[in-house]
Design an enzyme around this catalytic site. Structure first.
Site, PDB file in Angstrom:
ATOM      1  CD  GLN A  18      -4.032  -4.483   6.599  1.00  0.00           C
ATOM      2  OE1 GLN A  18      -3.907  -3.519   5.853  1.00  0.00           O
ATOM      3  NE2 GLN A  18      -4.651  -5.584   6.221  1.00  0.00           N
ATOM      4  CG  ASP A  36     -10.764  -0.604   4.721  1.00  0.00           C
ATOM      5  OD1 ASP A  36     -10.459  -0.927   3.565  1.00  0.00           O
ATOM      6  OD2 ASP A  36     -10.305  -1.178   5.723  1.00  0.00           O
ATOM      7  CE  LYS A  67      -4.000  -1.943   2.425  1.00  0.00           C
ATOM      8  NZ  LYS A  67      -4.672  -2.085   3.720  1.00  0.00           N
TER       9      LYS A  67
END
Length: 299
Positions: free
Chosen positions: A98, A121, A54
């Protein structure tokens, strides 16, 4: 005839190229650089690799990448404080914690702490509500990427029957909403579904997102269906040597490709789209927070 391969790696690369161009344009015209903050708690090996990728792709797109690595023993309160700090940081346009987090933390509480406007997200209940109401908001990255691949494969989805195997908040439910928006007739299947094979056989578009290696067999697939395999499962691979493993999806790929019109491979299908869509969401969040019309960038 075998199924054509839906190349998510190539599509994601092209999308990232468009995003890089858009970010350059944003910087030149508005003097704004999108910033993505990723928080990793603990040292899970798979999460480490994902976070590193990422960071690399965020920087390649011309965005600012902020990484925060917290020890496994970090308290939930300290993690929530870090999220609150990032909520208030104007240089941070997108926040991603995460998952999975350590067992002593409550995942939903962390999701709800992130500002919906920075929830790249797409998991905050506000954004889930926007999606189910057909309104504009952050969409979870993996289903968004899968939807893009489906629309790139078929010129029109209107009236087609889409069957989703899996009802998770992360993939199953969001992709059902996205396909409803495209005027598909959608069926969601799960562990209590009776005669799953028969339901799958009725699908013009079959999406597998259940986390069971090669559950979907050749005789579960309608001729010329589009098959989207979201599963990523690690399986023993004795043919590669003792102790070796390989990645497989939720679909028996070799069998399915004899029947389907098009199919995503694992790896190289939906997976590469996830980070590309994360960057897309970060750019969209940046525009929204600065009252800039995202459609200006023609992505």
């Amino acid at each position: 005839m075998t199924a054509s391969i839906i190349d998510g790696k190539d599509y994601a690369s092209r999308l990232r190229g468009k995003l890089k161009f858009a970010v350059t344009d944003l910087k030149e015209r508005y003097k704004i650089t999108p910033g993505l903050a990723v928080v990793l708690v603990g040292n899970d090996a798979a999460s480490e690799i994902y976070v590193r990728n990422k960071g690399i792709q965020t920087k390649e797109a011309g965005m600012e990448s902020f990484e925060y690595r917290l020890p496994e023993g970090t308290s939930e309160e300290d993690l929530l404080s870090k999220v609150e700090e990032l909520n208030s940081d104007k240089s941070v346009n997108g926040i991603l914690v995460q998952f999975p987090v350590p067992k002593h933390m409550e995942q939903q509480k962390i999701i709800e702490k992130i500002l919906p406007s920075k929830d790249v997200d797409g998991l905050h209940p506000v954004n889930s509500g926007y999606l189910s109401s057909g309104l504009s908001g952050m969409v979870p990255c993996t289903p968004q990427g899968a939807s893009m691949l489906i629309k790139d494969t078929l010129p029109s989805l209107s009236g087609l029957h889409a069957v989703i195997v899996g009802r998770s908040n992360l993939v199953g439910k969001p992709i059902a909403q996205l396909l409803l928006k495209e005027n598909c007739t959608v069926t969601i299947c799960h562990s209590r579904t009776k005669n799953l094979q028969a339901t799958c056989l009725s699908a013009d578009i079959l999406v597998a997102a259940v986390g069971i290696p090669e559950l979907i067999k050749e005789d579960w697939i309608k001729k010329d269906a589009i098959v989207i395999d979201v599963g990523i499962n690690r399986q023993q691979a004795p043919e590669k040597g003792e102790g070796k493993t390989k990645l497989v999806g939720d679909v028996d790929f070799e069998g399915a490709r004899k029947i389907a019109a098009a199919i995503t491979p694992v790896p190289g299908g939906v997976g590469p789209m996830t980070i590309a869509c994360l960057l897309l969401n970060t750019l969209m969040a940046t525009c929204s927070q600065n009252n800039i019309n995202f459609s200006e960038f023609k992505i």
